[in-house]
Design a protein around this motif. Sequence first.
Motif, short mmCIF file in Angstrom:
data_model
loop_
_atom_site.label_atom_id
_atom_site.label_comp_id
_atom_site.label_asym_id
_atom_site.label_seq_id
_atom_site.Cartn_x
_atom_site.Cartn_y
_atom_site.Cartn_z
N GLN A 1 15.81 -4.93 3.27
CA GLN A 1 17.25 -4.89 3.03
C GLN A 1 17.59 -3.58 2.34
OE1 GLN A 1 18.84 -8.30 1.01
NE2 GLN A 1 17.88 -9.77 2.37
N GLN B 1 19.02 -0.98 -0.16
CA GLN B 1 19.30 -1.07 -1.59
C GLN B 1 19.97 0.21 -2.06
OE1 GLN B 1 15.46 -1.63 -3.37
NE2 GLN B 1 14.89 -3.23 -1.91
N SER C 1 15.40 -8.03 -11.65
CA SER C 1 15.22 -8.31 -10.22
C SER C 1 15.97 -7.28 -9.37
CB SER C 1 15.71 -9.72 -9.90
OG SER C 1 15.45 -10.06 -8.56
N LYS C 2 17.17 -6.92 -9.81
CA LYS C 2 17.97 -5.92 -9.10
C LYS C 2 17.30 -4.55 -9.16
CE LYS C 2 21.48 -3.68 -7.31
NZ LYS C 2 21.72 -3.70 -5.85
N ALA D 1 11.48 -5.39 1.07
CA ALA D 1 12.44 -6.49 1.20
C ALA D 1 13.18 -6.46 2.53
CB ALA D 1 13.45 -6.43 0.04
N GLY E 1 14.42 -4.37 -6.83
CA GLY E 1 14.76 -4.52 -5.43
C GLY E 1 14.29 -5.82 -4.82
N HIS E 2 14.16 -6.86 -5.64
CA HIS E 2 13.74 -8.17 -5.13
C HIS E 2 14.93 -8.93 -4.57
CE1 HIS E 2 10.08 -8.13 -8.06
NE2 HIS E 2 9.83 -7.49 -6.94
N THR E 3 14.75 -9.59 -3.46
CA THR E 3 15.82 -10.40 -2.87
C THR E 3 15.81 -11.81 -3.41
OG1 THR E 3 14.39 -10.97 -0.99
CG2 THR E 3 15.85 -9.07 -0.73
N ASP E 4 14.70 -12.21 -4.02
CA ASP E 4 14.55 -13.55 -4.58
C ASP E 4 14.09 -13.43 -6.02
OD1 ASP E 4 13.91 -16.14 -5.27
OD2 ASP E 4 12.93 -16.62 -3.37
N ALA F 1 16.52 -0.26 4.55
CA ALA F 1 15.67 -1.39 4.89
C ALA F 1 14.39 -0.96 5.59
CB ALA F 1 16.45 -2.37 5.78
#
Length: 288
Positions: free
Chosen positions: A173, A175, A256-257, A171, A260-263, A166
């Motif tokens: 967070q 990954q 998206s995964k 993001a 590394g997008h959270t949304d 993180a």
Amino acid sequence: MTFQELYKTYIQLNEPLLSSQTLKTYHSINRKHFAQFQEKQISSLNFTDYQIFINNLLKSGLKTKTVKNIKALLSVMYNLAIQIDKTEKNPLKAVKLPKFDNKRYFNKSIETQKKIIDSIKDYHKMNDKPFSDVLFFLLHGRRLGEVLKLRWNMVDLYTGVYMIPATINKAKQSQVHLMTDELKSMLFKRYDQYYRDDEQLVFENPFTKKRYSNFRKSWKRFLKDNNLPDMRLHDIRHLIATYSVNHLNVPVEHVSKVLGHTDITTTQKYLTLSHSISKTVIDRVLEA
């Protein structure tokens, strides 16, 4: 509390949570745009003051997206002021911005997209330069900052997994990503050649023993040598999203995964439907 005191307090409390680049951006905004507020009491500044300020930024030629980021910084500062009982309201909540299109367009043909991808792969096969390895890593969906800040203790070559903590990703967070065989082979080679200890950067400048600052010249030369259109290094992420979804039909959730997008809505901003989609739809309607 003065505006200047509020800014300093916000930075002091949030510095451990902000990336070095974000801090640099905030300091630049404060220096370039907030001079008129520094000595004023925050309780004396109201909606009208900030709406006029925002309007003037737009009139000066700044892009709406840039002004939106400046407004966002002001807003979080005032949220902090409310938390520490220095003011009761956030005047930025009422400030209006014109609507703007924040979709990320990557308007290159499928043929050009494929050529860019193939050129990066071929360049990596034919070169053992640090930029070649970094460029190939970017083709796996990473941001340049994430790659350049990666350390060996974030890489497990035996399980083929690497982690983007993180602290070094946008993001905020952690990954975890499974390596492709090609990426694993490349990292094994770098490990054999350069590894000293777990805290060492994977892409350490051998002369300075520090992180590489940028690869702008190398990137420009790569584009020219391969007869590719002008684009930013960061656009490789746009390329991956656009090519994967529009050409390979990869589900947007999977892309998206990878990025590394959270949304997922963040990923959708990178995607562009073919310009021929409206004709295709109407043709099907007329032929039904």
